[in-house]
Structures are given as C-alpha cells and as structure tokens.
Design a protein around this motif. Sequence first.
Motif: not given
Length: 239
Positions: A21-31, A202-211
Amino acid sequence: METLPALIEALPRLFSRGDLVALAVFLLCSALTTQLIEHPPRRRPSVSSLMGDHRRRWMEEVGRREVRIMDAQLLSTLRQGSAFFGSTSLIAIGGVAALIGQTDQLVSLGRDFGAGLAQNAEVVWEAKLLIVLLVLVNAFLKFVWAHRLFGYVAVLLGALPRSDAEGLASAVARVDAIHQAAARNFNRGLRTVYFAIAALGWFLGPAVLALTAVLTTLMLIRREFFSRSWRALDESGRR
C-alpha cells in the motif's frame, strides 16, 4: 544475495500488505505530481510552465539577435547543470548497488537499534534497495537525455539563419521544441531525485514511506504553485 530476476519475481511475496500500500502511495504521488506540474490548471500555472513561456521568449529573442555568444554561454551553463546531476545520480547508484551486497550489516544495525525485523529481513531490505536503485537509474537516464538535448539545442542555435533570413520562424520553433524537451526531462530528473530520497523512509517502515511521499508531493506543489519564485515569475497579477 538473490539474482535480479528471482528478486523481482519474489517482490509480492516479500512485502507485507502495508508495504505494498505504501509503495502504491509512493508511485501515485510521483505520477500525480508530474501530471499536475506539467499540465497545471489554466488559472494557476506552475513554475515549470511559466519558465517554459520564458524559454520560448528567449528563443524568439535569439532569432532577432545577430550576435548569440551570450546565448551559447547560457546553454553551456544549463548543460553543465544536467551533467552535474547526472554524475551525482551515478554516484548514488553505485552507493546503493554496493549496499545491496551488504544488507547483512544493515540488518544487524537495525537490530542494534531495536527494530523488529523478520527472519527474511535481509532479503526484504535487498528488495527495497533494488527499488530505490531503480528510481535513481530513472533519474540518471533523464539527466543524461536532458544533457544530450541541450547539446542538440546548441547545434540548432548555431545553425539559426540570420535575423532577416527566410525560414527563421520555423527554425526558432524547432530550437524551442528541443529546448522545452530538454528542460522537461531535467525537471523530471530533479523530481525523481526528490522521490528517491523520500523512498529511503521505507527502511523505517511502510507508514514512513507513505508519509515521506506525501510530504515530498506537498513540498513540490508549494514550490511550483505557492512560492515566492512563482509570484516573481507570474505576470498576470495572480497571488
């Protein structure tokens, strides 16, 4: 360390639902950031689109000038900028690639800090580093292409006919089209670097990646639409 094809195939099995989910948020934010900046609302142009207008005016002025030494120097400066960021991205790629082979030390460091790591944490961290590596490679390719396009602009600039020659308008339009493409790729490379830095969360957790992805998006939107630079570039009186 697993081979690259096996690692890519194993990604869905390695990551938790939160990671995906965090990775999807990351890719969506970038796009979405790229889409909004490059195709802004008419009432609120971005800094990038405003600079595109100024670049177009620059090329029009170049067509009217007989002596274009200053323009060649400015293009050389732009090309040096793309070369610098391309070299920096290449160094970062080498650093991340070296870390992929030493994830056991990173995992050991994480356990020393009390992070709750799974038994396959080493493989998971390799996969995360691989994704960061792919983002950096994407940035590098954009900077390299921008560098080459700026070189094309320099050649086309040297081939511009005299200011009173026939066909000047079409030649200027050709130079402007390549110049806009070079700047667009350079700006995309910069945004990709921003998101590569955000991916380290991301290395601190998926929530941090999304943030970090959301914060990076908000930062870029503020700079492109609500910054002092935007107010200085906008000529319509919008505030």
